[in-house]
Design a protein around this motif. Sequence first.
Motif, PDB file in Angstrom:
ATOM      1  N   GLU A 147      16.714  38.284  -9.713  1.00 22.80           N
ATOM      2  CA  GLU A 147      16.591  39.576  -9.402  1.00 22.80           C
ATOM      3  C   GLU A 147      15.119  39.481  -8.417  1.00 22.80           C
ATOM      4  N   ILE A 148      15.697  40.008  -7.183  1.00 22.03           N
ATOM      5  CA  ILE A 148      14.422  40.036  -6.089  1.00 22.03           C
ATOM      6  C   ILE A 148      13.748  41.491  -5.998  1.00 22.03           C
ATOM      7  N   ILE A 149      12.345  41.291  -6.173  1.00 25.71           N
ATOM      8  CA  ILE A 149      11.726  42.519  -6.076  1.00 25.71           C
ATOM      9  C   ILE A 149      10.953  42.332  -4.625  1.00 25.71           C
ATOM     10  N   GLU A 150      11.377  43.169  -3.639  1.00 23.61           N
ATOM     11  CA  GLU A 150      10.827  43.103  -2.227  1.00 23.61           C
ATOM     12  C   GLU A 150       9.279  43.878  -2.238  1.00 23.61           C
ATOM     13  N   ALA A 151       8.191  43.228  -2.223  1.00 23.52           N
ATOM     14  CA  ALA A 151       6.941  43.789  -2.468  1.00 23.52           C
ATOM     15  C   ALA A 151       5.897  42.710  -2.184  1.00 23.52           C
ATOM     16  N   SER A 152       4.491  43.316  -1.963  1.00 24.41           N
ATOM     17  CA  SER A 152       3.374  42.593  -1.901  1.00 24.41           C
ATOM     18  C   SER A 152       2.772  42.703  -3.477  1.00 24.41           C
ATOM     19  N   ILE A 153       2.597  41.664  -4.274  1.00 25.06           N
ATOM     20  CA  ILE A 153       2.177  41.851  -5.492  1.00 25.06           C
ATOM     21  C   ILE A 153       0.819  42.364  -5.517  1.00 25.06           C
ATOM     22  N   LEU A 154      -0.085  42.608  -4.640  1.00 23.73           N
ATOM     23  CA  LEU A 154      -1.336  43.293  -4.778  1.00 23.73           C
ATOM     24  C   LEU A 154      -1.261  44.792  -4.343  1.00 23.73           C
ATOM     25  N   GLU A 155       0.043  45.112  -3.940  1.00 22.69           N
ATOM     26  CA  GLU A 155       0.208  46.344  -3.471  1.00 22.69           C
ATOM     27  C   GLU A 155       1.121  47.238  -4.606  1.00 22.69           C
ATOM     28  N   LEU A 156       1.439  46.669  -5.657  1.00 24.04           N
ATOM     29  CA  LEU A 156       1.970  47.474  -6.748  1.00 24.04           C
ATOM     30  C   LEU A 156       1.045  47.704  -7.505  1.00 24.04           C
ATOM     31  N   ASN A 157       1.280  49.025  -8.299  1.00 19.87           N
ATOM     32  CA  ASN A 157       0.389  49.444  -9.413  1.00 19.87           C
ATOM     33  C   ASN A 157       0.807  49.050 -10.709  1.00 19.87           C
ATOM     34  N   LYS A 158      -0.309  49.346 -11.721  1.00 22.55           N
ATOM     35  CA  LYS A 158       0.010  49.011 -12.982  1.00 22.55           C
ATOM     36  C   LYS A 158       1.236  49.279 -13.494  1.00 22.55           C
ATOM     37  N   ASP A 159       1.872  50.368 -13.370  1.00 21.98           N
ATOM     38  CA  ASP A 159       2.911  50.961 -13.904  1.00 21.98           C
ATOM     39  C   ASP A 159       4.268  50.246 -13.222  1.00 21.98           C
TER      40      ASP A 159
ATOM     41  N   ILE B 183       4.321  47.283 -12.184  1.00 24.07           N
ATOM     42  CA  ILE B 183       4.005  45.825 -12.773  1.00 24.07           C
ATOM     43  C   ILE B 183       4.525  45.721 -14.180  1.00 24.07           C
ATOM     44  N   LYS B 184       4.290  46.722 -14.873  1.00 23.93           N
ATOM     45  CA  LYS B 184       4.718  46.875 -16.367  1.00 23.93           C
ATOM     46  C   LYS B 184       6.364  46.774 -16.285  1.00 23.93           C
TER      47      LYS B 184
ATOM     48  N   THR C 281      -6.710  35.506  -8.282  1.00 26.85           N
ATOM     49  CA  THR C 281      -7.423  35.948  -9.298  1.00 26.85           C
ATOM     50  C   THR C 281      -6.931  37.628  -9.395  1.00 26.85           C
ATOM     51  N   ASP C 282      -7.012  38.334  -8.663  1.00 23.82           N
ATOM     52  CA  ASP C 282      -6.363  39.902  -8.658  1.00 23.82           C
ATOM     53  C   ASP C 282      -5.194  39.720  -9.162  1.00 23.82           C
ATOM     54  N   ALA C 283      -4.310  38.908  -8.810  1.00 24.95           N
ATOM     55  CA  ALA C 283      -2.794  39.041  -9.346  1.00 24.95           C
ATOM     56  C   ALA C 283      -2.674  38.538 -10.785  1.00 24.95           C
ATOM     57  N   VAL C 284      -3.578  37.671 -11.199  1.00 28.94           N
ATOM     58  CA  VAL C 284      -3.558  37.235 -12.517  1.00 28.94           C
ATOM     59  C   VAL C 284      -3.976  38.321 -13.355  1.00 28.94           C
ATOM     60  N   ARG C 285      -5.172  39.004 -12.769  1.00 36.66           N
ATOM     61  CA  ARG C 285      -5.687  40.059 -13.740  1.00 36.66           C
ATOM     62  C   ARG C 285      -4.635  41.405 -13.929  1.00 36.66           C
ATOM     63  N   LEU C 286      -4.095  41.669 -12.680  1.00 40.73           N
ATOM     64  CA  LEU C 286      -3.014  42.703 -12.602  1.00 40.73           C
ATOM     65  C   LEU C 286      -2.092  42.649 -13.699  1.00 40.73           C
ATOM     66  N   ILE C 287      -1.362  41.350 -13.754  1.00 38.68           N
ATOM     67  CA  ILE C 287      -0.319  41.077 -14.565  1.00 38.68           C
ATOM     68  C   ILE C 287      -0.511  41.006 -16.070  1.00 38.68           C
ATOM     69  N   SER C 288      -1.937  40.654 -15.944  1.00 37.81           N
ATOM     70  CA  SER C 288      -2.181  40.357 -17.414  1.00 37.81           C
ATOM     71  C   SER C 288      -2.593  42.017 -18.083  1.00 37.81           C
ATOM     72  N   ILE C 289      -3.106  42.777 -17.403  1.00 40.39           N
ATOM     73  CA  ILE C 289      -3.427  44.059 -17.868  1.00 40.39           C
ATOM     74  C   ILE C 289      -2.295  44.834 -18.202  1.00 40.39           C
ATOM     75  N   ALA C 290      -1.121  44.444 -17.032  1.00 35.14           N
ATOM     76  CA  ALA C 290       0.308  45.264 -17.444  1.00 35.14           C
ATOM     77  C   ALA C 290       0.850  44.528 -18.662  1.00 35.14           C
ATOM     78  N   ILE C 291       0.879  43.349 -18.999  1.00 33.66           N
ATOM     79  CA  ILE C 291       1.380  42.768 -20.154  1.00 33.66           C
ATOM     80  C   ILE C 291       0.822  43.197 -21.556  1.00 33.66           C
ATOM     81  N   LYS C 292      -0.517  43.438 -21.615  1.00 29.68           N
ATOM     82  CA  LYS C 292      -1.321  43.683 -22.738  1.00 29.68           C
ATOM     83  C   LYS C 292      -1.029  45.138 -22.676  1.00 29.68           C
ATOM     84  N   GLU C 293      -0.323  45.902 -22.084  1.00 31.79           N
ATOM     85  CA  GLU C 293      -0.086  47.114 -22.260  1.00 31.79           C
ATOM     86  C   GLU C 293       1.407  47.409 -22.798  1.00 31.79           C
ATOM     87  N   GLU C 294       2.088  46.623 -22.497  1.00 34.57           N
ATOM     88  CA  GLU C 294       3.448  46.439 -23.031  1.00 34.57           C
ATOM     89  C   GLU C 294       3.533  46.024 -24.437  1.00 34.57           C
ATOM     90  N   THR C 295       4.356  46.788 -25.384  1.00 34.32           N
ATOM     91  CA  THR C 295       4.606  46.492 -26.548  1.00 34.32           C
ATOM     92  C   THR C 295       5.453  45.609 -26.607  1.00 34.32           C
TER      93      THR C 295
END
Length: 239
Positions: A48-60, A62-63, A94-108
């Motif tokens: 599955e291909i998502i066409e985007a720049s990782i740091l331009e995606l918001n938290k939701d 990424i979730k 670093t910013d990508a790791v942080r962004l993804i980690s925050i999104a994961i932690k908010e996922e149930t």
Amino acid sequence: MTTLVIGANGATGKELVEQLLLKKQNIKIIIRDLNKISNSWKSNSSIEIIEASILELNKDEIKEIVSGCNAVISCLGHNLSWKGIYGQPRKLVTDAVRLISIAIKEETRGKPIKFVLMNTSGNRNRDLEEPLSFKHRLVVFLLRLLLPPHVDNETAADYLRTEIGQNNKSIEWVVVRPDNLINEDNVSQYETYPSPIRDAIFDAGKTSRVNVAHFMATLITESNVWNTWKGQMPVIYNS
């Protein structure tokens, strides 16, 4: 299993996607430029291909992307050009790791997601007493001053090591540290160690990108390998 791969269009990221396909995995990739991936990926139902720049995606956003994923692997790195080394974003990894980690932690989710970060043997694991010579420490000091990507590698690994830690309910992690990267066509024998067995600056070994990709794919598909290395920063060398 579904794995989200960040940096899939890089030299090692491409190898990783192929290794995951060999292991019959479903894959999500975030790609800014579709022209940089093969047509076979575009037509592969396992990708599955998502066409985007990782740091331009918001938290939701990424979730939504990480929803349904069992693992995330980051092969992000800076381009070896003046803009890639000294331009923005200087903290891409670093910013990508942080962004993804925050999104994961908010996922149930029922169990922790696996997060694998490709890093470098030149980055010390500060959880261990890894001995470094004076001249090595001096060079690292200069690298921190002169090469922003080196600092980015350090802070990205430190985020997982200190902010996520060893007992996080949402994320388990491994930071993979290859030595001097080379290109080879096929997977060959390789060895993994908790810490470097060579000086990464003055006595570097060699690690093929396809071997790094094979190890990372094995980490997320074989539970015994994951349990051996989770919460650690293994160093990988070609045999």
